[in-house]
Design a protein around this motif. Structure first.
Motif, mmCIF file in Angstrom:
data_model
loop_
_atom_site.group_PDB
_atom_site.id
_atom_site.type_symbol
_atom_site.label_atom_id
_atom_site.label_comp_id
_atom_site.label_asym_id
_atom_site.label_seq_id
_atom_site.Cartn_x
_atom_site.Cartn_y
_atom_site.Cartn_z
ATOM 1 N N ILE A 1 -118.946 10.040 52.570
ATOM 2 C CA ILE A 1 -118.858 11.497 52.383
ATOM 3 C C ILE A 1 -119.113 12.168 53.727
ATOM 4 C CG2 ILE A 1 -119.955 13.448 51.206
ATOM 5 C CD1 ILE A 1 -120.552 11.351 48.923
ATOM 6 N N THR A 2 -118.043 12.600 54.390
ATOM 7 C CA THR A 2 -118.196 13.089 55.757
ATOM 8 C C THR A 2 -117.660 14.513 55.966
ATOM 9 O OG1 THR A 2 -116.113 12.030 56.319
ATOM 10 C CG2 THR A 2 -118.123 10.775 56.793
ATOM 11 N N GLU A 3 -116.865 15.018 55.027
ATOM 12 C CA GLU A 3 -116.370 16.397 55.170
ATOM 13 C C GLU A 3 -117.535 17.353 54.916
ATOM 14 O OE1 GLU A 3 -113.504 17.397 56.328
ATOM 15 O OE2 GLU A 3 -113.245 15.233 56.637
ATOM 16 N N PRO A 4 -117.626 18.473 55.687
ATOM 17 C CA PRO A 4 -118.809 19.326 55.580
ATOM 18 C C PRO A 4 -119.108 19.845 54.167
ATOM 19 C CG PRO A 4 -117.354 20.110 57.336
ATOM 20 C CD PRO A 4 -116.701 18.911 56.735
ATOM 21 N N GLN A 5 -118.071 20.323 53.465
ATOM 22 C CA GLN A 5 -118.331 20.886 52.128
ATOM 23 C C GLN A 5 -118.781 19.797 51.154
ATOM 24 O OE1 GLN A 5 -116.377 23.957 50.382
ATOM 25 N NE2 GLN A 5 -116.438 25.089 52.293
ATOM 26 N N GLU A 6 -118.106 18.653 51.272
ATOM 27 C CA GLU A 6 -118.439 17.554 50.371
ATOM 28 C C GLU A 6 -119.847 17.033 50.658
ATOM 29 O OE1 GLU A 6 -115.823 14.166 50.653
ATOM 30 O OE2 GLU A 6 -116.326 13.535 48.601
ATOM 31 N N PHE A 7 -120.175 16.943 51.954
ATOM 32 C CA PHE A 7 -121.515 16.505 52.344
ATOM 33 C C PHE A 7 -122.557 17.485 51.803
ATOM 34 C CE2 PHE A 7 -125.211 16.189 55.063
ATOM 35 C CZ PHE A 7 -125.317 14.842 55.344
ATOM 36 N N TRP A 8 -122.261 18.764 51.942
ATOM 37 C CA TRP A 8 -123.207 19.782 51.450
ATOM 38 C C TRP A 8 -123.445 19.593 49.943
ATOM 39 C CZ3 TRP A 8 -123.274 23.437 47.673
ATOM 40 C CH2 TRP A 8 -124.366 24.304 47.682
ATOM 41 N N GLU A 9 -122.335 19.425 49.201
ATOM 42 C CA GLU A 9 -122.474 19.357 47.738
ATOM 43 C C GLU A 9 -123.055 18.026 47.272
ATOM 44 O OE1 GLU A 9 -119.764 20.690 44.099
ATOM 45 O OE2 GLU A 9 -118.935 18.956 45.101
ATOM 46 N N LYS A 10 -122.502 16.917 47.748
ATOM 47 C CA LYS A 10 -122.842 15.598 47.179
ATOM 48 C C LYS A 10 -124.112 15.020 47.769
ATOM 49 C CE LYS A 10 -118.442 14.418 45.343
ATOM 50 N NZ LYS A 10 -117.127 14.125 45.859
ATOM 51 N N HIS A 11 -124.451 15.415 48.984
ATOM 52 C CA HIS A 11 -125.680 14.885 49.570
ATOM 53 C C HIS A 11 -126.812 15.917 49.571
ATOM 54 C CE1 HIS A 11 -124.317 10.944 50.237
ATOM 55 N NE2 HIS A 11 -123.635 11.130 51.354
ATOM 56 N N LEU A 12 -126.558 17.118 50.110
ATOM 57 C CA LEU A 12 -127.677 18.072 50.209
ATOM 58 C C LEU A 12 -127.993 18.701 48.857
ATOM 59 C CD1 LEU A 12 -126.872 19.833 53.601
ATOM 60 C CD2 LEU A 12 -128.301 17.834 53.173
ATOM 61 N N TRP A 13 -127.010 19.362 48.278
ATOM 62 C CA TRP A 13 -127.279 20.073 47.022
ATOM 63 C C TRP A 13 -127.689 19.098 45.924
ATOM 64 C CZ3 TRP A 13 -125.564 20.180 41.969
ATOM 65 C CH2 TRP A 13 -126.009 21.264 41.214
ATOM 66 N N ASP A 14 -126.994 18.011 45.787
ATOM 67 C CA ASP A 14 -127.302 17.044 44.722
ATOM 68 C C ASP A 14 -128.726 16.493 44.880
ATOM 69 O OD1 ASP A 14 -126.149 15.458 42.424
ATOM 70 O OD2 ASP A 14 -126.834 13.829 43.715
ATOM 71 N N SER A 15 -129.122 16.192 46.114
ATOM 72 C CA SER A 15 -130.472 15.665 46.346
ATOM 73 C C SER A 15 -131.518 16.659 45.841
ATOM 74 C CB SER A 15 -130.706 15.427 47.846
ATOM 75 O OG SER A 15 -129.913 14.360 48.294
ATOM 76 N N LEU A 16 -131.317 17.930 46.155
ATOM 77 C CA LEU A 16 -132.331 18.931 45.798
ATOM 78 C C LEU A 16 -132.239 19.350 44.335
ATOM 79 C CD1 LEU A 16 -132.513 21.049 49.046
ATOM 80 C CD2 LEU A 16 -133.983 19.209 48.271
ATOM 81 N N ARG A 17 -131.055 19.255 43.750
ATOM 82 C CA ARG A 17 -130.926 19.600 42.327
ATOM 83 C C ARG A 17 -131.809 18.693 41.468
ATOM 84 N NH1 ARG A 17 -130.935 20.390 37.797
ATOM 85 N NH2 ARG A 17 -129.598 21.664 36.446
ATOM 86 N N GLY A 18 -132.008 17.454 41.925
ATOM 87 C CA GLY A 18 -132.825 16.510 41.168
ATOM 88 C C GLY A 18 -134.281 16.913 41.059
ATOM 89 N N ILE A 19 -134.775 17.641 42.053
ATOM 90 C CA ILE A 19 -136.183 18.067 41.958
ATOM 91 C C ILE A 19 -136.299 19.475 41.377
ATOM 92 C CG2 ILE A 19 -137.101 16.510 43.732
ATOM 93 C CD1 ILE A 19 -137.130 19.149 45.542
ATOM 94 N N ALA A 20 -135.170 19.980 40.871
ATOM 95 C CA ALA A 20 -135.189 21.306 40.249
ATOM 96 C C ALA A 20 -134.480 21.250 38.900
ATOM 97 C CB ALA A 20 -134.527 22.323 41.173
ATOM 98 N N PRO A 21 -135.067 20.503 37.934
ATOM 99 C CA PRO A 21 -134.386 20.388 36.639
ATOM 100 C C PRO A 21 -134.221 21.764 36.008
ATOM 101 C CG PRO A 21 -136.662 19.598 36.516
ATOM 102 C CD PRO A 21 -136.356 19.826 37.957
ATOM 103 N N GLN A 22 -133.053 22.002 35.477
ATOM 104 C CA GLN A 22 -132.737 23.271 34.832
ATOM 105 C C GLN A 22 -132.986 24.452 35.771
ATOM 106 O OE1 GLN A 22 -135.115 22.524 31.315
ATOM 107 N NE2 GLN A 22 -133.322 21.755 30.239
ATOM 108 N N GLY A 23 -132.829 24.161 37.084
ATOM 109 C CA GLY A 23 -132.789 25.271 38.031
ATOM 110 C C GLY A 23 -134.119 25.778 38.562
ATOM 111 N N GLY A 24 -135.231 25.072 38.336
ATOM 112 C CA GLY A 24 -136.506 25.518 38.930
ATOM 113 C C GLY A 24 -137.245 24.304 39.464
#
Ligand code: SAM
Length: 245
Positions: A47-70
């Motif tokens: 995953i090397t394209e900027p948008q894909e990296f943002w979504e699949k690596h950055l956002w996805d990583s942090l979504r896991g510690i914010a179940p249901q958005g908090g």
């Protein structure tokens, strides 16, 4: 020159109720650049394209510690967090960037990947994080790590029963394991119950969500440790994957 990552401030705010500070945004960009550079020598990610990296690596990583958005309450209070099979640093490194007050331990069995992460931690001055080269089956018995963590993260390391066996022994009683998954079904939740209860846990939540840019469906499983894990777990190296509970 590596491309710039999108900032996506409104998405961070809406989906996680969190906004990266300028310094954190800068660290995300540095992480991206180091991974693109490291990819020339090591097989870190496809995953090397900027948008894909943002979504699949950055956002996805942090979504896991914010179940249901908090954010999980304990991560707001200087939690100790371990990431098992972190690879190029996911989800642990984005979590370390986002939560400077938490102590993050990043574990992988491949020394080359851990050496790469050590370089990342130095360049990003992430003094809240450390690395361990080792296998989950071994560090799960080590007194320095067993029963030590508030939160254990695991993404793309094995099936859910394997992930449960790798993470639950490391948690303090009351701690939370977060298993990142793509597809997941109700039948799989039912099938996982027995393994989780043998390890001293309960399945507290199965959180289904869609990613903000490509609308892909993903899941995170949240296992709460409610009892001591028997000393026989995790089983010897290789057994959890050969004979999942
Ligand atoms: N978690 C990262 C991610 O989501 O991008 C990397 C996933 S990669 C597919 C799996 C990683 O887990 C590899 O880096 C591998 O070395 C590591 N791994 C596999 N089994 C392990 C074990 N028993 N103990 C520690 N690390 C393990």
């Amino acid at each position: 020159m590596t491309n710039s990552l999108p900032e996506m401030a409104h998405i961070w705010q809406h989906t996680l109720n969190w906004l990266p500070q300028e310094e954190q945004q800068h660290k995300f960009q540095q992480l991206y650049e180091l991974i693109i550079e490291g990819n020339r020598q090591l097989n870190l990610t496809r995953i090397t394209e900027p948008q894909e990296f943002w979504e699949k690596h950055l956002w996805d990583s942090l979504r896991g510690i914010a179940p249901q958005g908090g954010l999980i309450p304990s991560v707001l209070e200087n939690a100790s967090v371990i990431d098992i099979g972190t690879g190029a640093g996911f989800p642990g490194v984005p979590v370390a960037i986002a939560l400077p007050n938490c102590e993050i331990t990043l574990v992988d069995s491949t020394r080359k990947k851990v050496n790469f992460i050590d370089e990342v931690l130095t360049k990003l001055t992430l003094s809240n994080s450390k690395t361990v080269v080792g296998r989950a089956e071994e560090i799960g018995h080590h007194p320095q790590y067993r029963k030590t963590y508030d939160v254990a993260l695991i993404r793309a390391v094995g099936n859910a029963a394997v992930c449960a066996e790798y993470t639950l022994p490391l948690l303090k009683q009351g701690g939370l394991a977060v298993i990142y998954r793509g597809n997941w079904t109700v039948e799989e939740t039912t099938a996982l119950q027995n393994a989780v209860s043998q390890l001293g846990g309960v399945i507290e939540l199965v959180d289904q969500f869609t990613t903000p840019l490509t609308n892909s469906m993903r899941h995170c499983l949240y296992l709460r440790k409610v009892a001591t894990t028997a000393a026989s777990f995790p089983r010897a190296v290789g057994i959890p994957t050969q004979k999942p509970l």
